[in-house]
Design a protein around this motif. Structure first.
Motif, PDB file in Angstrom:
ATOM      1  N   ARG A  90       0.852  -1.201   0.000  1.00 29.48           N
ATOM      2  CA  ARG A  90       0.000   0.000   0.000  1.00 29.48           C
ATOM      3  C   ARG A  90       0.898   1.266   0.000  1.00 29.48           C
ATOM      4  O   ARG A  90       0.629   2.207  -0.733  1.00 29.48           O
ATOM      5  CB  ARG A  90      -0.891  -0.038   1.253  1.00 29.48           C
ATOM      6  N   ALA A  91       1.961   1.240   0.819  1.00 33.56           N
ATOM      7  CA  ALA A  91       2.885   2.390   0.859  1.00 33.56           C
ATOM      8  C   ALA A  91       3.505   2.608  -0.522  1.00 33.56           C
ATOM      9  O   ALA A  91       3.619   3.742  -1.009  1.00 33.56           O
ATOM     10  CB  ALA A  91       3.979   2.149   1.897  1.00 33.56           C
ATOM     11  N   HIS A  92       3.897   1.510  -1.176  1.00 32.96           N
ATOM     12  CA  HIS A  92       4.492   1.582  -2.507  1.00 32.96           C
ATOM     13  C   HIS A  92       3.511   2.192  -3.500  1.00 32.96           C
ATOM     14  O   HIS A  92       3.846   3.094  -4.283  1.00 32.96           O
ATOM     15  CB  HIS A  92       4.892   0.161  -2.930  1.00 32.96           C
ATOM     16  N   SER A  93       2.290   1.695  -3.443  1.00 32.50           N
ATOM     17  CA  SER A  93       1.266   2.181  -4.380  1.00 32.50           C
ATOM     18  C   SER A  93       0.955   3.661  -4.126  1.00 32.50           C
ATOM     19  O   SER A  93       0.845   4.462  -5.064  1.00 32.50           O
ATOM     20  CB  SER A  93       0.025   1.300  -4.217  1.00 32.50           C
ATOM     21  N   ILE A  94       0.867   4.035  -2.857  1.00 32.15           N
ATOM     22  CA  ILE A  94       0.594   5.448  -2.526  1.00 32.15           C
ATOM     23  C   ILE A  94       1.706   6.340  -3.071  1.00 32.15           C
ATOM     24  O   ILE A  94       1.456   7.387  -3.675  1.00 32.15           O
ATOM     25  CB  ILE A  94       0.480   5.628  -0.991  1.00 32.15           C
ATOM     26  N   TYR A  95       2.950   5.904  -2.875  1.00 34.06           N
ATOM     27  CA  TYR A  95       4.061   6.751  -3.318  1.00 34.06           C
ATOM     28  C   TYR A  95       3.992   7.007  -4.827  1.00 34.06           C
ATOM     29  O   TYR A  95       4.109   8.140  -5.291  1.00 34.06           O
ATOM     30  CB  TYR A  95       5.412   6.118  -2.948  1.00 34.06           C
ATOM     31  N   HIS A  96       3.776   5.950  -5.579  1.00 35.87           N
ATOM     32  CA  HIS A  96       3.791   6.113  -7.036  1.00 35.87           C
ATOM     33  C   HIS A  96       2.572   6.896  -7.538  1.00 35.87           C
ATOM     34  O   HIS A  96       2.686   7.648  -8.522  1.00 35.87           O
ATOM     35  CB  HIS A  96       3.982   4.758  -7.716  1.00 35.87           C
ATOM     36  N   LYS A  97       1.462   6.760  -6.847  1.00 37.89           N
ATOM     37  CA  LYS A  97       0.315   7.623  -7.197  1.00 37.89           C
ATOM     38  C   LYS A  97       0.642   9.086  -6.884  1.00 37.89           C
ATOM     39  O   LYS A  97       0.336   9.996  -7.660  1.00 37.89           O
ATOM     40  CB  LYS A  97      -0.928   7.208  -6.396  1.00 37.89           C
ATOM     41  N   ALA A  98       1.254   9.284  -5.711  1.00 37.93           N
ATOM     42  CA  ALA A  98       1.588  10.664  -5.294  1.00 37.93           C
ATOM     43  C   ALA A  98       2.571  11.307  -6.276  1.00 37.93           C
ATOM     44  O   ALA A  98       2.458  12.489  -6.607  1.00 37.93           O
ATOM     45  CB  ALA A  98       2.191  10.653  -3.882  1.00 37.93           C
ATOM     46  N   VAL A  99       3.503  10.516  -6.775  1.00 42.87           N
ATOM     47  CA  VAL A  99       4.472  11.053  -7.742  1.00 42.87           C
ATOM     48  C   VAL A  99       3.734  11.561  -8.988  1.00 42.87           C
ATOM     49  O   VAL A  99       4.006  12.657  -9.481  1.00 42.87           O
ATOM     50  CB  VAL A  99       5.512   9.970  -8.128  1.00 42.87           C
ATOM     51  N   LYS A 100       2.792  10.755  -9.485  1.00 44.78           N
ATOM     52  CA  LYS A 100       2.039  11.175 -10.678  1.00 44.78           C
ATOM     53  C   LYS A 100       1.261  12.463 -10.403  1.00 44.78           C
ATOM     54  O   LYS A 100       1.251  13.384 -11.222  1.00 44.78           O
ATOM     55  CB  LYS A 100       1.063  10.072 -11.104  1.00 44.78           C
ATOM     56  N   LEU A 101       0.608  12.499  -9.241  1.00 46.00           N
ATOM     57  CA  LEU A 101      -0.186  13.695  -8.906  1.00 46.00           C
ATOM     58  C   LEU A 101       0.709  14.925  -8.790  1.00 46.00           C
ATOM     59  O   LEU A 101       0.370  16.003  -9.304  1.00 46.00           O
ATOM     60  CB  LEU A 101      -0.923  13.470  -7.573  1.00 46.00           C
ATOM     61  N   LEU A 102       1.862  14.763  -8.137  1.00 51.60           N
ATOM     62  CA  LEU A 102       2.767  15.908  -7.959  1.00 51.60           C
ATOM     63  C   LEU A 102       3.296  16.404  -9.308  1.00 51.60           C
ATOM     64  O   LEU A 102       3.362  17.600  -9.567  1.00 51.60           O
ATOM     65  CB  LEU A 102       3.932  15.531  -7.048  1.00 51.60           C
ATOM     66  N   LYS A 103       3.674  15.465 -10.176  1.00 49.02           N
ATOM     67  CA  LYS A 103       4.209  15.868 -11.479  1.00 49.02           C
ATOM     68  C   LYS A 103       3.171  16.644 -12.273  1.00 49.02           C
ATOM     69  O   LYS A 103       3.464  17.690 -12.852  1.00 49.02           O
ATOM     70  CB  LYS A 103       4.644  14.631 -12.273  1.00 49.02           C
ATOM     71  N   SER A 104       1.952  16.123 -12.299  1.00 46.82           N
ATOM     72  CA  SER A 104       0.955  16.828 -13.128  1.00 46.82           C
ATOM     73  C   SER A 104       0.592  18.170 -12.492  1.00 46.82           C
ATOM     74  O   SER A 104       0.356  19.151 -13.189  1.00 46.82           O
ATOM     75  CB  SER A 104      -0.274  15.959 -13.393  1.00 46.82           C
ATOM     76  N   CYS A 105       0.605  18.229 -11.155  1.00 40.52           N
ATOM     77  CA  CYS A 105       0.316  19.505 -10.479  1.00 40.52           C
ATOM     78  C   CYS A 105       1.410  20.526 -10.787  1.00 40.52           C
ATOM     79  O   CYS A 105       1.129  21.661 -11.173  1.00 40.52           O
ATOM     80  CB  CYS A 105       0.208  19.259  -8.978  1.00 40.52           C
ATOM     81  N   VAL A 106       2.679  20.127 -10.658  1.00 41.31           N
ATOM     82  CA  VAL A 106       3.789  21.062 -10.913  1.00 41.31           C
ATOM     83  C   VAL A 106       3.790  21.489 -12.385  1.00 41.31           C
ATOM     84  O   VAL A 106       4.042  22.655 -12.705  1.00 41.31           O
ATOM     85  CB  VAL A 106       5.143  20.425 -10.510  1.00 41.31           C
ATOM     86  N   GLU A 107       3.489  20.568 -13.269  1.00 46.22           N
ATOM     87  CA  GLU A 107       3.446  20.931 -14.702  1.00 46.22           C
ATOM     88  C   GLU A 107       2.366  21.966 -14.985  1.00 46.22           C
ATOM     89  O   GLU A 107       2.512  22.800 -15.880  1.00 46.22           O
ATOM     90  CB  GLU A 107       3.213  19.681 -15.554  1.00 46.22           C
ATOM     91  N   ARG A 108       1.275  21.892 -14.240  1.00 45.50           N
ATOM     92  CA  ARG A 108       0.222  22.901 -14.451  1.00 45.50           C
ATOM     93  C   ARG A 108       0.683  24.279 -13.976  1.00 45.50           C
ATOM     94  O   ARG A 108       0.340  25.299 -14.553  1.00 45.50           O
ATOM     95  CB  ARG A 108      -1.047  22.507 -13.684  1.00 45.50           C
ATOM     96  N   VAL A 109       1.486  24.277 -12.887  1.00 40.86           N
ATOM     97  CA  VAL A 109       1.901  25.550 -12.304  1.00 40.86           C
ATOM     98  C   VAL A 109       3.057  26.174 -13.088  1.00 40.86           C
ATOM     99  O   VAL A 109       3.079  27.370 -13.364  1.00 40.86           O
ATOM    100  CB  VAL A 109       2.333  25.350 -10.832  1.00 40.86           C
ATOM    101  N   LEU A 110       4.037  25.336 -13.438  1.00 41.24           N
ATOM    102  CA  LEU A 110       5.216  25.854 -14.149  1.00 41.24           C
ATOM    103  C   LEU A 110       5.049  25.597 -15.647  1.00 41.24           C
ATOM    104  O   LEU A 110       4.632  24.526 -16.036  1.00 41.24           O
ATOM    105  CB  LEU A 110       6.484  25.142 -13.657  1.00 41.24           C
ATOM    106  N   PRO A 111       5.419  26.568 -16.474  1.00 45.26           N
ATOM    107  CA  PRO A 111       5.291  26.359 -17.919  1.00 45.26           C
ATOM    108  C   PRO A 111       6.264  25.305 -18.410  1.00 45.26           C
ATOM    109  O   PRO A 111       7.324  25.151 -17.858  1.00 45.26           O
ATOM    110  CB  PRO A 111       5.631  27.722 -18.499  1.00 45.26           C
TER     111      PRO A 111
END
Lengths: 287, 193
Positions: B172-193
């Protein structure tokens, strides 16, 4: 976009090699910023690398991070500015291990070195001037009657041949005034760039020196603060300077190839006219 | 690096050739060639050092500036081990660079801090500052459980220890981490050009 910190390997054994590559690779600044975003800025007294790593430091400098216990690697991740300190120690050590890693992680190292060496050669040529040496015949007794005149002539010659070239354009003192508004400041830069046309060398060494002097002016602009400009204008100017610098480097390359130096000078003229026009256009741009 | 097996001339000997270039019997050409050999040996580590402190764009220009200072300074200098002396020049160049970027607002100790990372503020490097702010904001938007796992992983914790601390299974920890990575990347991409 890459988020470097999030690429931390799942496999525990991979952590030390990943950190080593990050230390010498091109993205260390990003890694430090990202780790700080996650862990927050340091509060209170921070450990030093030497304090943290202690007696393992020699082994780290000669053989990398594999000798460090995992608890120390964790401390480095939680105090990311230590990574900058550790990087400096590793690079200064000059050990084969770290130097090989630097080369491995560099982007196109051979091309970088060839290009950089070429640029350096040009810049050294621009600043290096031969120093006149005393010759034996001036000491002969039968020249005594001419000694005073010869000394004066030599002194004048030495002064003329060794004095630094007069700074011009963007390199001269006061070239970047801080008390102007944005438009006049850019117009002043355009005017100073026009000093290129004040001398028209038509032999290769003199033309190379002149182009190099202009190129140094570009570096001055790239590294300057440009207080009168807005951040947007400053960014525009530095970006443009980098383009102009690349063009001047290309002209120097062209000059070193067989061909007519006057043709190269004409090409530089055209580059300078365009950059002057770009500065003038920007100077009168409506805000 | 003083010498290697394939490079029988030491750094210090090469530096000596550059230093003596204006003395009788010396040659400017051999001095320039000695400098190029030093450049070949030390430029990549120097560039790595500069890039981590001013970013890629300025590192090239600063590196050339450092080598020009080496050329100009060597005749009057007693550099000792060459690599350490080269980095001292680089640190000074970085301090000058930092002062030029923020004149009047940067005390000497702060300018030095940018170099050694002890006091340097990320604001001095705008791009990294933006990246840091974006990631902070995106991390704050994550579910608490996700943020805890990300912080644990980026502290070097293994999934086993994170899962024990959080009372969840390692998978579960492994799965959470990799989901969080995807969410963070797409969030940062929205903020930074």
């Amino acid at each position: 976009m890459r988020l470097i910190a999030l690429e931390i390997p799942d496999e525990p054994a991979e952590l030390a090699p990943w950190l080593e590559r990050s230390l010498v690779g091109p993205d260390l600044a990003s890694l430090v910023a990202e780790l700080e975003a996650v862990h927050g800025e340091p509060v209170g007294a921070q450990p030093s690398v030497k304090g943290l790593i202690g007696r393992d430091l020699d082994a780290v400098l000669s053989d990398g991070l594999s000798s460090l216990p995992r608890s120390t690697l964790k401390q480095l991740l939680r105090n990311p500015r230590l990574l900058l300190e550790l990087q400096e120690l590793a690079l200064i050590s000059g050990s084969r291990y770290w130097d090989a890693l630097v080369r491995q992680e560099a982007v196109e190292p051979d091309r970088q070195l060839v290009r950089g060496r070429k640029n350096l050669r040009k810049r050294i040529a621009a600043v290096a001037r031969p120093i006149p040496k005393r010759t034996q015949w001036t000491r002969q007794p039968w020249f005594v009657s001419l000694a005073t005149a010869a000394t004066i002539l030599l002194a004048v010659f030495a002064y003329q041949s060794t004095r630094p070239p007069l700074a011009w354009g963007w390199s001269k003192p006061g070239a970047l005034p801080e008390n102007l508004a944005s438009g006049p400041y850019l117009a002043r830069l355009a005017e100073e760039a026009g000093e290129w046309f004040n001398r028209r060398p038509d032999d290769r060494p003199a033309l190379a020196r002149r182009i190099n002097e202009f190129r140094q002016g570009c570096s001055t602009l790239i590294l300057a603060d440009h207080k009168p400009l807005s951040p947007e204008d400053r960014q525009w100017l530095v970006g443009k300077c980098k383009e102009w610098a690349a063009k001047l480097d290309a002209h120097l390359n062209h000059l070193e190839a067989p061909g007519d130096p006057v043709q190269v000078r004409n090409e530089v003229d055209e580059t300078v006219r365009r950059l002057i026009q770009a500065l003038k256009d920007r100077a009168v741009r409506p805000v | 690096m003083a010498t290697t097996a394939s490079e029988s001339v030491s750094d210090e000997e090469l530096a000596g050739v550059v230093a003596r270039r204006e003395q009788a019997g010396s040659s400017m050409t051999s001095a320039a060639s000695a400098l190029e050999r030093l450049y070949q040996r030390h430029e990549l580590p120097l560039k790595s050092f500069l890039m981590a402190r001013v970013g890629r764009a300025d590192a090239e220009d600063l590196s050339q500036l450092v080598w020009l200072r080496v050329w100009k300074s060597l005749p009057g200098a007693k550099p000792g081990p060459f690599r350490a002396w080269l980095f001292e020049i680089a640190r000074n160049a970085l301090v000058d660079h930092a002062r030029k970027k923020r004149p009047g607002s940067l005390a000497d100790d702060q300018a030095g801090g940018i170099v050694d990372g002890a006091l340097g503020k990320p604001e001095a490097r705008l791009v990294e500052h933006e990246r840091k702010t974006a990631l902070e904001n995106c991390l704050a938007r994550l579910k608490q459980e996700y943020a805890v796992v990300v912080r644990g992983r980026l502290s070097g914790e293994e999934y086993d220890s994170i899962s024990k601390a959080q009372g969840i299974r390692p998978e579960r920890a492994h799965s959470i981490y990799h989901k969080a990575v995807k969410l963070l990347k797409s969030c940062v991409e929205r903020v930074l050009p």
